[in-house]
Design an enzyme around this catalytic site. Sequence first.
Site, PDB file in Angstrom:
ATOM      1  N   ASN A 303       0.834  -1.202   0.000  1.00 21.97           N
ATOM      2  CA  ASN A 303       0.000   0.000   0.000  1.00 21.97           C
ATOM      3  C   ASN A 303       0.868   1.251   0.000  1.00 21.97           C
ATOM      4  O   ASN A 303       1.756   1.400   0.847  1.00 21.97           O
ATOM      5  CB  ASN A 303      -0.890   0.040   1.232  1.00 21.97           C
ATOM      6  N   GLU A 304       0.590   2.136  -0.940  1.00 21.80           N
ATOM      7  CA  GLU A 304       1.226   3.449  -1.037  1.00 21.80           C
ATOM      8  C   GLU A 304       2.740   3.422  -0.852  1.00 21.80           C
ATOM      9  O   GLU A 304       3.275   4.156  -0.003  1.00 21.80           O
ATOM     10  CB  GLU A 304       0.573   4.427  -0.043  1.00 21.80           C
TER      11      GLU A 304
END
Length: 505
Positions: A303-304
């Site tokens: 994630n990110e």
Amino acid sequence: MARRAAGLWALGPLLWGCALALRGGMLYPRESPSRERKELGGLWKFRADFSENRRQGFEQQWYRAPLRESGPTLDMPVPSSFNDVGQDGRLRGFVGWVWYEREAVLPQRWTQDTHTRVVLRIGSAHYHAIVWVNGVHVAEHEGGHLPFEVDISKLVQARLTVQTAAGDVSDFYLLPVGIRTVAVTKNQFLINGKPFYFRGVNKHEDADIRGKGFDWPLLMKDLNLLRWLGANAFRTSHYPYAEEVMQLCDQYGVVVIDESPGVGIVLSQSYNNQSLQHHLEVMEELVRRDKNHPAVVMWSVANEPASSLGPAGYYFKTLIAHTKALDPSRPVTFVTNSKYDADLGAPYVDVICVNSYFSWYHDFGHLEVIQLQLATQFENWYKTYQKPIIQSEYGADAISGFHHDPPLMFSEEYQKSLLEQYHLVLDQKRKEYVVGELIWNFADFMTDQSTFRVLGNKKGIFTRQRQPKGAAFLLRERYWKLANETGCHPPAEKPQCLGKSHCTW
Ligand SMILES: *[C@@H]1O[C@H](CO)[C@@H](O)[C@H](O)[C@H]1NC(C)=O
Ligand SMILES: *[C@@H]1O[C@H](CO)[C@@H](O)[C@H](O)[C@H]1NC(C)=O
């Protein structure tokens, strides 16, 4: 209290096998070299008797056959109060008989060794309880709070002689399975060959007091809220969730994007080969654990991450290839917040999952920028990659009970207005290549403190106590409308008939 009022149940039953006869006092079941216990807590089948006189269950003898054969049942956590777990107003204040059922598999020794005494113990059942085992009435008890127990040795030992006639099998393992296919085209996400649109949420394993700890009543509450919302999917942001969660998603037909704990890969040195090696091992563990869950339709490896940094290309190429080799049957992605023209990992994903917080983390208060910024975001990504896109996060903080019109940040009105602006664009682009939307977040959750956290992250559409803010009603209207449009109602609407391949969402 009335004799037949079985309003609140807080049942803590367990089975109890021991070689000694108990007489006199009532001992708390403790294990010892001569005593074993089997907890019966967890999910029970449940049905409230809504009939006029509340006696239909007795008249139709619901105890004689599996409860599901009597009519629709719910999954109910034990111990808990049935009133608080669901969204059904009729159960909230229900007074009358409710029926709980649990199938238990007993250790062979208990059932074969006739010197073993098997005792069923109910820790507490409000208010008046009647107990059947294999259809035979074994106990009745009035008054909640206090435990009662009954010797069921004869019942379970007599039954076993029939069951073990099967042969020489020495190990048993039951694995429920479901069959479905997943595929991705340049603008669609297909489940069983049909286009699927993610009407979903991002979650956290988080609640008051409980923190991240697994809790059956909390899980059932959340699934009931997903059904209330009309949602059909969630992402396990930002780590794998408890296995019990995955099992229930299989049963309820809730689609899961299964995410690894690869969150916060933001420094250049995070991309070193030692980290990568560890990440590969984590993906192996995740795939090994969850590959048999039909609910899982895609792996998210991270994630990110700072995916525009130099070493990100090699890192994600290797990581995604490895995950695909582990499981060739599912698409692989990671969730990005990098720019479309700088993301070095995006070439390797099957689906572009993009997070954006227009009018929240920048352009404060300028809701009018959202439509242009979001449409541009989608168009750029699609033009560059020709892959289906999921809006994997979007949202705004709202403190429950804060109101302001015109909408100002942190008010419920602002959260709603921001969502509405996003939805206008999503409704255009989902006709082309956007295949899903996951709100950030399902519920408020605790975080570290900082100047942009107000006792945690308040982007939930539900509070941390699972009560709806205004945005929840907006999203509910939208998700049910989308469900109606596609003729795909959330399968959790009929939980008793789920878990089979006919659930095509
Ligand atoms: C990791 O190993 C590969 C292959 O040996 C190499 O090409 C790459 O530069 C290494 N990456 C880092 C960040 O050291
Ligand atoms: C969806 O369809 C059901 C049944 O036809 C209807 O009762 C409900 O109002 C519809 N919901 C929305 C949001 O359109």
